[in-house]
Every structure is written in C-alpha cells, then in structure tokens.
Write a protein that holds these residues in place. Structure first.
Motif, PDB file in Angstrom:
ATOM      1  N   GLU A 179       8.520  -6.374  70.639  1.00  0.00           N
ATOM      2  CA  GLU A 179       7.553  -6.002  71.678  1.00  0.00           C
ATOM      3  C   GLU A 179       8.146  -5.007  72.679  1.00  0.00           C
ATOM      4  OE1 GLU A 179       4.304  -7.048  72.067  1.00  0.00           O
ATOM      5  OE2 GLU A 179       4.512  -7.986  70.105  1.00  0.00           O
ATOM      6  N   PRO A 180       7.313  -4.111  73.247  1.00  0.00           N
ATOM      7  CA  PRO A 180       7.770  -3.257  74.340  1.00  0.00           C
ATOM      8  C   PRO A 180       8.338  -4.107  75.471  1.00  0.00           C
ATOM      9  CG  PRO A 180       5.621  -2.549  73.567  1.00  0.00           C
ATOM     10  CD  PRO A 180       5.923  -3.856  72.886  1.00  0.00           C
ATOM     11  N   GLY A 181       9.380  -3.616  76.103  1.00  0.00           N
ATOM     12  CA  GLY A 181      10.022  -4.343  77.194  1.00  0.00           C
ATOM     13  C   GLY A 181      11.149  -5.259  76.723  1.00  0.00           C
ATOM     14  N   THR A 182      11.483  -5.236  75.425  1.00  0.00           N
ATOM     15  CA  THR A 182      12.546  -6.090  74.889  1.00  0.00           C
ATOM     16  C   THR A 182      13.897  -5.414  75.082  1.00  0.00           C
ATOM     17  OG1 THR A 182      11.045  -6.956  73.201  1.00  0.00           O
ATOM     18  CG2 THR A 182      13.406  -7.290  72.837  1.00  0.00           C
ATOM     19  N   PRO A 183      14.773  -5.980  75.934  1.00  0.00           N
ATOM     20  CA  PRO A 183      16.089  -5.379  76.130  1.00  0.00           C
ATOM     21  C   PRO A 183      16.952  -5.524  74.877  1.00  0.00           C
ATOM     22  CG  PRO A 183      15.932  -7.442  77.334  1.00  0.00           C
ATOM     23  CD  PRO A 183      14.582  -7.178  76.740  1.00  0.00           C
ATOM     24  N   TRP A 184      17.947  -4.673  74.769  1.00  0.00           N
ATOM     25  CA  TRP A 184      18.865  -4.656  73.621  1.00  0.00           C
ATOM     26  C   TRP A 184      19.421  -6.042  73.313  1.00  0.00           C
ATOM     27  CZ3 TRP A 184      20.018  -1.495  69.826  1.00  0.00           C
ATOM     28  CH2 TRP A 184      21.212  -1.646  69.139  1.00  0.00           C
ATOM     29  N   GLU A 185      19.804  -6.763  74.345  1.00  0.00           N
ATOM     30  CA  GLU A 185      20.426  -8.076  74.186  1.00  0.00           C
ATOM     31  C   GLU A 185      19.471  -9.105  73.583  1.00  0.00           C
ATOM     32  OE1 GLU A 185      20.246  -6.414  77.217  1.00  0.00           O
ATOM     33  OE2 GLU A 185      22.223  -5.503  77.020  1.00  0.00           O
ATOM     34  N   LYS A 186      18.171  -8.855  73.670  1.00  0.00           N
ATOM     35  CA  LYS A 186      17.169  -9.814  73.188  1.00  0.00           C
ATOM     36  C   LYS A 186      16.581  -9.434  71.820  1.00  0.00           C
ATOM     37  CE  LYS A 186      16.951 -12.283  77.050  1.00  0.00           C
ATOM     38  NZ  LYS A 186      17.041 -13.685  77.244  1.00  0.00           N
ATOM     39  N   LEU A 187      17.107  -8.378  71.190  1.00  0.00           N
ATOM     40  CA  LEU A 187      16.616  -8.017  69.862  1.00  0.00           C
ATOM     41  C   LEU A 187      16.884  -9.158  68.889  1.00  0.00           C
ATOM     42  CD1 LEU A 187      17.755  -4.298  69.519  1.00  0.00           C
ATOM     43  CD2 LEU A 187      15.415  -5.150  69.601  1.00  0.00           C
ATOM     44  N   PRO A 188      16.011  -9.348  67.902  1.00  0.00           N
ATOM     45  CA  PRO A 188      16.220 -10.426  66.926  1.00  0.00           C
ATOM     46  C   PRO A 188      17.561 -10.286  66.201  1.00  0.00           C
ATOM     47  CG  PRO A 188      14.042  -9.444  66.678  1.00  0.00           C
ATOM     48  CD  PRO A 188      14.784  -8.603  67.661  1.00  0.00           C
ATOM     49  N   GLU A 189      18.106 -11.399  65.760  1.00  0.00           N
ATOM     50  CA  GLU A 189      19.427 -11.445  65.126  1.00  0.00           C
ATOM     51  C   GLU A 189      19.580 -10.440  63.986  1.00  0.00           C
ATOM     52  OE1 GLU A 189      23.260 -12.490  64.587  1.00  0.00           O
ATOM     53  OE2 GLU A 189      21.991 -13.306  66.176  1.00  0.00           O
ATOM     54  N   GLY A 190      18.594 -10.345  63.113  1.00  0.00           N
ATOM     55  CA  GLY A 190      18.727  -9.487  61.939  1.00  0.00           C
ATOM     56  C   GLY A 190      18.159  -8.090  62.092  1.00  0.00           C
ATOM     57  N   TRP A 191      17.850  -7.683  63.325  1.00  0.00           N
ATOM     58  CA  TRP A 191      17.240  -6.369  63.540  1.00  0.00           C
ATOM     59  C   TRP A 191      18.191  -5.263  63.117  1.00  0.00           C
ATOM     60  CZ3 TRP A 191      18.211  -1.958  66.385  1.00  0.00           C
ATOM     61  CH2 TRP A 191      17.147  -1.062  66.520  1.00  0.00           C
ATOM     62  N   VAL A 192      17.659  -4.251  62.437  1.00  0.00           N
ATOM     63  CA  VAL A 192      18.433  -3.069  62.033  1.00  0.00           C
ATOM     64  C   VAL A 192      17.647  -1.815  62.395  1.00  0.00           C
ATOM     65  CG1 VAL A 192      19.646  -4.239  60.153  1.00  0.00           C
ATOM     66  CG2 VAL A 192      17.481  -3.085  59.690  1.00  0.00           C
ATOM     67  N   CYS A 193      18.312  -0.681  62.372  1.00  0.00           N
ATOM     68  CA  CYS A 193      17.674   0.597  62.662  1.00  0.00           C
ATOM     69  C   CYS A 193      16.494   0.809  61.722  1.00  0.00           C
ATOM     70  CB  CYS A 193      18.681   1.732  62.500  1.00  0.00           C
ATOM     71  SG  CYS A 193      17.933   3.380  62.705  1.00  0.00           S
ATOM     72  N   PRO A 194      15.313   1.104  62.279  1.00  0.00           N
ATOM     73  CA  PRO A 194      14.140   1.298  61.420  1.00  0.00           C
ATOM     74  C   PRO A 194      14.196   2.580  60.591  1.00  0.00           C
ATOM     75  CG  PRO A 194      13.563   1.648  63.721  1.00  0.00           C
ATOM     76  CD  PRO A 194      14.975   1.147  63.696  1.00  0.00           C
ATOM     77  N   LYS A 195      15.088   3.513  60.952  1.00  0.00           N
ATOM     78  CA  LYS A 195      15.186   4.763  60.193  1.00  0.00           C
ATOM     79  C   LYS A 195      16.194   4.672  59.054  1.00  0.00           C
ATOM     80  CE  LYS A 195      15.147   8.927  61.932  1.00  0.00           C
ATOM     81  NZ  LYS A 195      15.471  10.077  62.799  1.00  0.00           N
ATOM     82  N   CYS A 196      17.368   4.053  59.306  1.00  0.00           N
ATOM     83  CA  CYS A 196      18.430   4.100  58.291  1.00  0.00           C
ATOM     84  C   CYS A 196      18.983   2.732  57.903  1.00  0.00           C
ATOM     85  CB  CYS A 196      19.564   5.008  58.744  1.00  0.00           C
ATOM     86  SG  CYS A 196      20.603   4.293  60.040  1.00  0.00           S
ATOM     87  N   GLY A 197      18.599   1.674  58.630  1.00  0.00           N
ATOM     88  CA  GLY A 197      19.073   0.342  58.292  1.00  0.00           C
ATOM     89  C   GLY A 197      20.421  -0.030  58.890  1.00  0.00           C
ATOM     90  N   ALA A 198      20.962   0.799  59.796  1.00  0.00           N
ATOM     91  CA  ALA A 198      22.246   0.482  60.434  1.00  0.00           C
ATOM     92  C   ALA A 198      22.113  -0.776  61.285  1.00  0.00           C
ATOM     93  CB  ALA A 198      22.715   1.645  61.303  1.00  0.00           C
TER      94      ALA A 198
END
Length: 52
Positions: free
Chosen positions: A24-43
């Motif tokens: 969601e908009p307003g989600t700080p970096w520290e609160k990103l889901p555990e398995g989140w990766v770059c949507p462009k390259c998967g990093a």
C-alpha cells in the motif's frame, strides 16, 4: 520518507508503495513484506541502497 534504489534503476518510493505487489502507498521500507523483491528485476531488499 526515504526512497530506496535498486541496481536496475528502480526506485522504491514509500509514498507510492508497490500496489501491483500488494504494498500500500505510505508503506515505509522497514515495513515491506518479508519476501518483497524489486518488481522490475527481482533483486532482494539487501541489494538496494538509500536514494539521494
């Protein structure tokens, strides 16, 4: 809020979030889901650095 940059050039902006991947908009970096990766390259989060 601090923006984060991926080696591929994608910038995660907390104010925009990553809606296509369930962040969601307003989600700080520290609160990103555990398995989140770059949507462009998967990093993974540890590959990003703070953007200027």
């Amino acid at each position: 809020m601090q923006k984060w940059e991926c080696p591929c050039g994608y910038i995660y902006d907390p104010e925009e979030g990553d809606y296509e991947n369930g962040v969601e908009p307003g989600t700080p970096w520290e609160k990103l889901p555990e398995g989140w990766v770059c949507p462009k390259c998967g990093a993974e989060k540890e590959d990003f650095w703070k953007a200027d």
